[in-house]
Design a protein around this motif. Sequence first.
Motif, PDB file in Angstrom:
ATOM      1  N   GLN A 251      12.654   9.690  21.673  1.00 51.34           N
ATOM      2  CA  GLN A 251      11.188   8.767  21.794  1.00 51.34           C
ATOM      3  C   GLN A 251      10.425   9.965  19.918  1.00 51.34           C
ATOM      4  N   PHE A 252      10.188  11.019  20.380  1.00 48.16           N
ATOM      5  CA  PHE A 252      10.015  12.579  18.708  1.00 48.16           C
ATOM      6  C   PHE A 252      11.045  10.850  18.302  1.00 48.16           C
ATOM      7  N   ALA A 253      12.062  10.630  17.721  1.00 42.91           N
ATOM      8  CA  ALA A 253      13.058  10.184  16.586  1.00 42.91           C
ATOM      9  C   ALA A 253      12.671   9.114  16.653  1.00 42.91           C
ATOM     10  N   THR A 254      12.133   8.461  17.470  1.00 47.13           N
ATOM     11  CA  THR A 254      11.483   7.159  16.929  1.00 47.13           C
ATOM     12  C   THR A 254       9.684   6.749  16.627  1.00 47.13           C
ATOM     13  N   LEU A 257      10.372   7.440  13.520  1.00 48.69           N
ATOM     14  CA  LEU A 257      11.120   6.785  11.890  1.00 48.69           C
ATOM     15  C   LEU A 257       9.885   5.736  11.496  1.00 48.69           C
ATOM     16  N   LYS A 258       9.666   5.143  13.135  1.00 55.13           N
ATOM     17  CA  LYS A 258       8.056   3.838  13.054  1.00 55.13           C
ATOM     18  C   LYS A 258       7.199   4.640  11.724  1.00 55.13           C
ATOM     19  N   LEU A 264       7.577   4.498   3.832  1.00 60.38           N
ATOM     20  CA  LEU A 264       7.283   3.813   2.679  1.00 60.38           C
ATOM     21  C   LEU A 264       7.544   2.635   1.491  1.00 60.38           C
ATOM     22  N   GLU A 265       6.770   1.796   2.565  1.00 57.24           N
ATOM     23  CA  GLU A 265       5.950   0.879   2.570  1.00 57.24           C
ATOM     24  C   GLU A 265       5.290   1.157   1.234  1.00 57.24           C
ATOM     25  N   ASN A 266       4.353   2.008   1.759  1.00 56.98           N
ATOM     26  CA  ASN A 266       2.787   2.668   0.809  1.00 56.98           C
ATOM     27  C   ASN A 266       3.310   3.203   0.232  1.00 56.98           C
ATOM     28  N   LYS A 267       4.589   4.030  -0.607  1.00 56.05           N
ATOM     29  CA  LYS A 267       5.030   4.674  -1.750  1.00 56.05           C
ATOM     30  C   LYS A 267       6.712   4.819  -1.773  1.00 56.05           C
ATOM     31  N   SER A 268       6.424   2.684  -2.099  1.00 55.53           N
ATOM     32  CA  SER A 268       7.485   1.959  -2.538  1.00 55.53           C
ATOM     33  C   SER A 268       8.315   2.723  -3.491  1.00 55.53           C
ATOM     34  N   LEU A 269       7.471   3.241  -4.475  1.00 56.54           N
ATOM     35  CA  LEU A 269       8.479   3.218  -5.932  1.00 56.54           C
ATOM     36  C   LEU A 269       8.287   4.753  -5.890  1.00 56.54           C
ATOM     37  N   ILE A 270       8.209   5.289  -4.591  1.00 53.44           N
ATOM     38  CA  ILE A 270       9.048   7.225  -4.803  1.00 53.44           C
ATOM     39  C   ILE A 270      10.104   7.380  -4.555  1.00 53.44           C
ATOM     40  N   GLN A 271      10.862   8.349  -4.889  1.00 51.19           N
ATOM     41  CA  GLN A 271      11.894   8.023  -4.190  1.00 51.19           C
ATOM     42  C   GLN A 271      12.202   9.737  -2.940  1.00 51.19           C
TER      43      GLN A 271
END
Length: 498
Positions: A251-254, A257-258, A264-271
């Motif tokens: 549950q914690f991992a999920t 993950l979300k 990542l959607e908000n910082k798509s250019l940051i690696q």
Amino acid sequence: MFQPLLLLFSLLLPLLFFFKHKSKSNTNTKTPPKPYPLIGHYLSIYTNRHRLVQWTSDAVLNSPTSTFLIHRPFGETRLITGNPTVVQHILKTKFINYQKGDIFRATLFDLLGHGIFNVNGNEWKFQRQLSSHEFNTKSLRHFVENVVDNELNERLIPILTTAAINNTIIDLQDILQRFAFDNICKIAFGYDPSYLTPSLPQEKFASAFEDAVKISGERFRTITPLVWKIKRVLNMGSEKRLKEAVLEIRQFATKVLKEKKKELENKSLIQSVDLLSRFISSGHSDEKFVTDMVISFILAGRDTTSAALTWFFWLVFKNPKVESLIVEEVDEKSDSAIYDEVKEMVYTHASLCESMRLYPPVPVDSKTASEDDVLPDGTFVKKGMMISYHPYAMGRMENLWGRDWMEFRPEWWLEEDETTGTIRFAAKDAYTYPVFQAGPRICLGKDMAFLQMKRVVAGVLRQFKVVPVADDGGEPVFVAALTSKMQGGFPVKIKERK
């Protein structure tokens, strides 16, 4: 369901009492333990149930071929070996024939699922290739210079400083495990559990992980798997707790993950450099797959380095000359950049290898034969037989390390460069020293583990002396679940180095 079992044990009971007095002689014996009809080595296993690593080590060391067949009740046999030619045979030469078998996978499936340590074939190859990007030079440099160094200076050193000032006793085994857990969660999830803080909190995810690992390891020590399988069906005792712990972990991992997907959607250019971000960015966003991978990654990084360091600090205290040479090397390298400093710590590296020779983090590892085979020592292996190699026993073999194998000697790992006259590290054959496995499954995180351990050693021993509380000349009790530990922890006092 239970009537046939009760009948069976009622028939076995007279045999158990008849042979009971003989089983005591199997502890610390100079000859391999003797099996009996129907019950096999049950009596020896039961008598030594709290020291199975040592008992199996004795059996291997007392076998002429360093290979020993364990006869379990009802005709099941398992093979355990410390013979380097056999180890090479199963880990490299006949690698395809010796994989994670049904027993191993079923025992760990609730915790690891289809993670890299619990799969074979193409599934294993894919996960290994995907994980390998986490261990390039750039990632390793970031790991030691940012993750490890921050945890060292902002958490570990302050806790040790406070303990030194107040002259308090701390459990260094617990402290190091918390340190490793924070580090590996940052690398795996990009999440900081803050498990190593002055209050030493019982963080829910960390506690669940500890319980799940402990109970999963106990499954291997159960004489017959039927016992834990019945408990799992009935949802009782340790199996009930395992189910609860695994649910908490997943549950914690999920949840993480979300949150990571949104980040990542908000910082798509940051690696991002954490493993979870790499998986998601590569298009692998299946929750079950990613969770299994990350849980395996945490298991590998959490217990192995902390176990190795715990025994290392005990051995260093017992060997003041070695400690002096390590401190001298640490002082010599102190002007170098952090990554370069730990890379160049040759004597410390040798000392860590020597410590793991005597107290390997994973003392025994197992495979299962896919087909009938004959080992190099002439032992016949039947299809479906579990075969284990024993690094703990191999580190104690006179024919591999000499009569003084019991001594803590980092010099065994050093040699002089004939060209420059400098001392360099001399690695041992991986099948003589399979602490990090060997062959195609050799540990991907080996370099990461050494960098982390050497940074901790440098940071701690440069400033402190670690003094065990129970300095009675005895040896701490070595216990093993999935990894090795000191029974009862490692209580120490921390002294400022003058």
